[in-house]
Structure formats: structure tokens, C-alpha cells
Design a protein around this motif. Structure first.
Motif, PDB file in Angstrom:
ATOM      1  N   SER A   1       8.733  -2.710  -8.873  1.00 10.84           N
ATOM      2  CA  SER A   1       8.790  -2.850  -7.415  1.00 10.84           C
ATOM      3  C   SER A   1       8.430  -1.540  -6.725  1.00 10.84           C
ATOM      4  O   SER A   1       7.808  -1.549  -5.654  1.00 10.84           O
ATOM      5  CB  SER A   1      10.187  -3.314  -6.983  1.00 10.84           C
ATOM      6  OG  SER A   1      11.176  -2.364  -7.359  1.00 10.84           O
ATOM      7  N   ALA A   2       8.803  -0.414  -7.340  1.00 11.26           N
ATOM      8  CA  ALA A   2       8.437   0.882  -6.756  1.00 11.26           C
ATOM      9  C   ALA A   2       6.930   1.092  -6.813  1.00 11.26           C
ATOM     10  O   ALA A   2       6.325   1.637  -5.871  1.00 11.26           O
ATOM     11  CB  ALA A   2       9.160   2.001  -7.496  1.00 11.26           C
ATOM     12  N   ILE A   3       6.290   0.669  -7.908  1.00  9.71           N
ATOM     13  CA  ILE A   3       4.833   0.769  -8.018  1.00  9.71           C
ATOM     14  C   ILE A   3       4.172  -0.067  -6.917  1.00  9.71           C
ATOM     15  O   ILE A   3       3.247   0.403  -6.221  1.00  9.71           O
ATOM     16  CB  ILE A   3       4.354   0.293  -9.404  1.00  9.71           C
ATOM     17  CG1 ILE A   3       4.845   1.235 -10.501  1.00  9.71           C
ATOM     18  CG2 ILE A   3       2.832   0.160  -9.439  1.00  9.71           C
ATOM     19  CD1 ILE A   3       4.172   2.588 -10.514  1.00  9.71           C
ATOM     20  N   SER A   4       4.649  -1.300  -6.743  1.00 10.29           N
ATOM     21  CA  SER A   4       4.087  -2.179  -5.709  1.00 10.29           C
ATOM     22  C   SER A   4       4.272  -1.577  -4.320  1.00 10.29           C
ATOM     23  O   SER A   4       3.363  -1.631  -3.477  1.00 10.29           O
ATOM     24  CB  SER A   4       4.754  -3.559  -5.777  1.00 10.29           C
ATOM     25  OG  SER A   4       4.499  -4.166  -7.033  1.00 10.29           O
ATOM     26  N   HIS A   5       5.441  -0.992  -4.085  1.00  9.84           N
ATOM     27  CA  HIS A   5       5.711  -0.362  -2.786  1.00  9.84           C
ATOM     28  C   HIS A   5       4.767   0.811  -2.538  1.00  9.84           C
ATOM     29  O   HIS A   5       4.250   0.980  -1.422  1.00  9.84           O
ATOM     30  CB  HIS A   5       7.166   0.106  -2.736  1.00  9.84           C
ATOM     31  CG  HIS A   5       7.498   0.877  -1.491  1.00  9.84           C
ATOM     32  ND1 HIS A   5       7.678   0.263  -0.260  1.00  9.84           N
ATOM     33  CD2 HIS A   5       7.644   2.211  -1.275  1.00  9.84           C
ATOM     34  CE1 HIS A   5       7.942   1.181   0.657  1.00  9.84           C
ATOM     35  NE2 HIS A   5       7.925   2.376   0.062  1.00  9.84           N
ATOM     36  N   GLN A   6       4.524   1.627  -3.578  1.00  8.98           N
ATOM     37  CA  GLN A   6       3.642   2.777  -3.416  1.00  8.98           C
ATOM     38  C   GLN A   6       2.211   2.345  -3.102  1.00  8.98           C
ATOM     39  O   GLN A   6       1.537   2.948  -2.257  1.00  8.98           O
ATOM     40  CB  GLN A   6       3.663   3.633  -4.704  1.00  8.98           C
ATOM     41  CG  GLN A   6       4.956   4.380  -4.947  1.00  8.98           C
ATOM     42  CD  GLN A   6       5.219   5.449  -3.906  1.00  8.98           C
ATOM     43  OE1 GLN A   6       4.296   5.988  -3.304  1.00  8.98           O
ATOM     44  NE2 GLN A   6       6.493   5.750  -3.683  1.00  8.98           N
ATOM     45  N   ILE A   7       1.745   1.303  -3.761  1.00 10.86           N
ATOM     46  CA  ILE A   7       0.379   0.832  -3.505  1.00 10.86           C
ATOM     47  C   ILE A   7       0.269   0.233  -2.109  1.00 10.86           C
ATOM     48  O   ILE A   7      -0.727   0.454  -1.392  1.00 10.86           O
ATOM     49  CB  ILE A   7      -0.053  -0.177  -4.588  1.00 10.86           C
ATOM     50  CG1 ILE A   7      -0.202   0.560  -5.932  1.00 10.86           C
ATOM     51  CG2 ILE A   7      -1.349  -0.872  -4.204  1.00 10.86           C
ATOM     52  CD1 ILE A   7      -0.620  -0.320  -7.076  1.00 10.86           C
ATOM     53  N   LYS A   8       1.287  -0.511  -1.667  1.00  2.80           N
ATOM     54  CA  LYS A   8       1.275  -1.070  -0.315  1.00  2.80           C
ATOM     55  C   LYS A   8       1.280   0.038   0.724  1.00  2.80           C
ATOM     56  O   LYS A   8       0.562  -0.028   1.740  1.00  2.80           O
ATOM     57  CB  LYS A   8       2.489  -1.979  -0.126  1.00  2.80           C
ATOM     58  CG  LYS A   8       2.511  -2.698   1.220  1.00  2.80           C
ATOM     59  CD  LYS A   8       3.581  -3.775   1.271  1.00  2.80           C
ATOM     60  CE  LYS A   8       3.218  -4.914   0.337  1.00  2.80           C
ATOM     61  NZ  LYS A   8       4.146  -6.071   0.479  1.00  2.80           N
ATOM     62  N   SER A   9       2.058   1.090   0.467  1.00  2.00           N
ATOM     63  CA  SER A   9       2.078   2.240   1.377  1.00  2.00           C
ATOM     64  C   SER A   9       0.714   2.919   1.431  1.00  2.00           C
ATOM     65  O   SER A   9       0.246   3.329   2.495  1.00  2.00           O
ATOM     66  CB  SER A   9       3.144   3.236   0.917  1.00  2.00           C
ATOM     67  OG  SER A   9       3.097   4.428   1.670  1.00  2.00           O
ATOM     68  N   LEU A  10       0.050   3.006   0.271  1.00  2.00           N
ATOM     69  CA  LEU A  10      -1.281   3.618   0.216  1.00  2.00           C
ATOM     70  C   LEU A  10      -2.292   2.770   0.986  1.00  2.00           C
ATOM     71  O   LEU A  10      -3.165   3.309   1.690  1.00  2.00           O
ATOM     72  CB  LEU A  10      -1.700   3.775  -1.250  1.00  2.00           C
ATOM     73  CG  LEU A  10      -3.031   4.478  -1.524  1.00  2.00           C
ATOM     74  CD1 LEU A  10      -3.055   5.877  -0.917  1.00  2.00           C
ATOM     75  CD2 LEU A  10      -3.290   4.538  -3.037  1.00  2.00           C
ATOM     76  N   GLU A  11      -2.192   1.461   0.872  1.00  2.00           N
ATOM     77  CA  GLU A  11      -3.088   0.571   1.622  1.00  2.00           C
ATOM     78  C   GLU A  11      -2.914   0.763   3.121  1.00  2.00           C
ATOM     79  O   GLU A  11      -3.908   0.770   3.873  1.00  2.00           O
ATOM     80  CB  GLU A  11      -2.800  -0.890   1.232  1.00  2.00           C
ATOM     81  CG  GLU A  11      -3.267  -1.245  -0.171  1.00  2.00           C
ATOM     82  CD  GLU A  11      -2.878  -2.649  -0.583  1.00  2.00           C
ATOM     83  OE1 GLU A  11      -3.613  -3.275  -1.369  1.00  2.00           O
ATOM     84  OE2 GLU A  11      -1.828  -3.143  -0.099  1.00  2.00           O
ATOM     85  N   GLN A  12      -1.686   0.934   3.574  1.00  2.00           N
ATOM     86  CA  GLN A  12      -1.431   1.151   5.003  1.00  2.00           C
ATOM     87  C   GLN A  12      -2.031   2.474   5.463  1.00  2.00           C
ATOM     88  O   GLN A  12      -2.574   2.580   6.570  1.00  2.00           O
ATOM     89  CB  GLN A  12       0.072   1.125   5.267  1.00  2.00           C
ATOM     90  CG  GLN A  12       0.712  -0.248   5.075  1.00  2.00           C
ATOM     91  CD  GLN A  12       2.223  -0.213   5.185  1.00  2.00           C
ATOM     92  OE1 GLN A  12       2.840   0.851   5.215  1.00  2.00           O
ATOM     93  NE2 GLN A  12       2.838  -1.401   5.239  1.00  2.00           N
TER      94      GLN A  12
END
Length: 309
Positions: free
Chosen positions: A36-47
Motif C-alpha cells: 500500500s505504501a508503494i501504491s501511495h508513493q506512485i499515486k503521489s508521483l502521478e499527482q
């Protein structure tokens, strides 16, 4: 570009890991994070970037075409950052380093590799000296000893760097002069060459089934360098090993007349004063030597036996 936020390093590493490994779970394992932390980091990068890096594919995700292109660029940048850090580490290791090594180890291994260490650490002022005996560690001006023995140097930092296997070696010319050396009986008429004492030959002869050969007829030398020089010159039969004898065997200067090999209770060690052992330059050389010698079993191809390839 004005006002744009820089992406976090954690987010960039998360994307790189997912792109390389093809799995959020494997990326999480590599980076010691939760999926979940990996997914959160990628979503933050997309933003931060303003475009999609991943897309759903069934119950998993895949990298988008634009995400793959971006991930390739990020991978190159991360590799450059790592390389820059390694270069900086090398530059920080500096100062005087005096190494004491027995002539045999120095001649047949260290002196043929030492420039590689100097190239890695150009700021190191390197000096190589030889001890009075292969196991001597008494010189206070020395920072690090390569010492030969059984590992018993009390109150010092000791690390074994190579284990040795022993086996007889001799020159092809000596084999020919003896009319061949096909059986152990030939050792009754041969001059045996020893390093330090008679123990290596005595142990090998017992293992080979010839304990009655008189080892004291031979010559005792103070260092492996002397033993091997005399052996190559056809002066007698020596107890070789997988480190010192490798090059001479490969070149055909020596042959291995018998197949029996024994594990030695002696070896080469790194020995240092407890305080000196923590110096960055000593640690750097120690790690370099261990990495170079790690896993050595035989430094030569199949040995020539009885003078024949």
C-alpha cells in the motif's frame, strides 16, 4: 518549470522498482515497504507529474507507455546518483596505509593485483613491506598485516582471507631426471622442500598413505617464495597450495605429480591492531582483499601430472 515541486526520492525509487520487477509486491519487498505504501508513493508521483504512470489490469497494475519512458529515465538518474556516491566514498578513503605481507603472498598474488586497489582509492598513500617471518605482526609502523598461520594472534583483529589446500609440486625437469614419479615410493629418493617446519609434508604423507617417508631429509625455508623458487629450479619437491602455486602450474613451470590434496589448518589472515582496524583505509583494503579472494578454490586449470599436460 517555475513552481513545480520536485518528486520525492522514495516515490522515484518505488516507480523504478515496480517497472523493473513488474510487481508492486516485489517492489515493496525490495524497498522494505508495504504494498500500500508503494501504491501511495506512485499515486503521489502521478499527482506531482500530472500524468498517469500505472493503470489497472485485472487485479494488478501495469506501467503505462508514458510511465515506462519516464521509468527508464529515472532508472538512469538513480544509477548515476549511486555511481556518484561510490566515487565520493572512494575519494573519502585517504591517508597512509602500510601493509606487511609475506614475500610469497606478495609475489604470487598481491603484487599482481595491487594496482586495482590503488585505482579504486587514488587518495591512499600505499606502502608494502615484508615481515621478519610470515606470521610476524610486531611492527608498530604497519597498519595492516597479511599474516600466515593458524589464526592465533591474541588481542588483535583477525580475519581469514583464504583457506589453503596442500599438494606436492615439482618441476617437469626434476620428474624427467628421476625417470618419472608415478608412485609414492619415489619420494624416498627425492629432496623435500619445506616452509617453516616439517608439518605440512608430514600431514600430507600420512593422508596419502606414506607416513614412513623421512621428511627431515629436506631443506626448511622461511617463506613460500623461497620454497617455490627452489622448486621451479628443480631443487626438490615442495608442498604447493591453491594460491601460491597456481600461476606456476598454469604455465607448466610446475607439475602436480600426485592427486591427493589436503585441507590445511593454516591460511592467510588479515591482522590489525584493534584501533587501527577501524580506520576507513584499513576497512577499505580489507574488504577489497576479501572480495578478490572470496570463493577461491583453485587458481589454475587442471594440473599437469607427471610432466604431462
Amino acid at each position: 518549470m517555475i513552481g513545480m515541486r520536485y518528486p520525492s526520492m522514495t516515490a522515484l525509487r518505488a516507480l523504478d522498482a515496480v517497472a523493473r520487477l513488474g510487481s508492486v509486491a516485489e517492489a515493496a519487498n525490495e524497498l522494505n515497504l508495504t504494498p500500500s505504501a508503494i501504491s501511495h508513493q506512485i499515486k503521489s508521483l502521478e499527482q506531482t507529474l500530472g500524468f498517469a504512470l500505472t493503470e489497472r489490469q485485472g487485479r494488478s497494475i501495469r506501467i503505462t507507455y508514458q510511465g515506462e519512458r519516464y521509468a527508464r529515465d529515472i532508472h538512469l538518474l538513480l544509477a548515476n546518483i549511486l555511481e556518484a556516491g561510490q566515487r565520493s566514498d572512494g575519494q573519502q578513503v585517504s591517508g597512509r596505509l602500510c601493509i606487511s605481507s609475506p614475500p610469497g603472498f606478495a609475489t604470487y598474488w598481491l603484487c599482481t593485483h595491487i594496482a586495482e586497489f590503488q585505482a579504486l582509492y587514488p587518495q591512499v598513500e600505499l606502502q608494502l613491506v615484508s615481515p621478519r617471518t610470515p606470521g610476524d605482526t610486531s611492527d608498530s609502523s604497519v597498519d595492516l598485516f597479511v599474516a600466515y598461520g593458524m589464526g592465533d594472534w591474541p588481542n588483535q583483529h583477525v580475519q581469514k582471507i583464504v583457506s589453503l589446500r596442500y599438494f606436492p609440486v615439482c618441476s617437469p625437469s626434476l620428474v624427467n631426471a628421476m625417470g618419472g614419479l608415478k608412485t609414492l615410493d619415489g619420494l624416498d629418493h627425492a629432496l623435500l622442500l619445506h616452509m617453516i617446519d616439517y608439518s605440512d609434508w608430514r600431514v600430507w604423507l600420512a593422508a596419502a598413505g606414506a607416513p614412513n617417508v623421512d621428511v627431515r631429509r629436506g631443506i626448511v625455508f622461511a617463506d613460500a617464495h623461497f620454497v617455490q623458487s627452489a622448486c621451479i629450479a628443480g631443487q626438490g619437491i615442495a608442498m604447493g597450495d591453491n594460491l601460491i602455486s597456481g600461476e606456476a602450474l598454469a604455465r607448466g613451470q610446475l607439475v602436480q605429480p600426485f592427486g591427493t590434496e589436503i585441507e590445511s589448518n593454516r591460511g592467510y589472515y588479515l591482522v590489525a591492531d584493534l584501533l587501527k582496524s577501524e580506520r576507513p583505509v584499513v576497512l577499505a583494503f580489507s574488504e577489497w582483499v576479501k572480495s578478490q579472494l572470496q570463493g577461491i578454490t583453485r587458481l589454475h586449470p587442471e594440473p599437469r601430472r607427471n610432466g604431462k599436460a
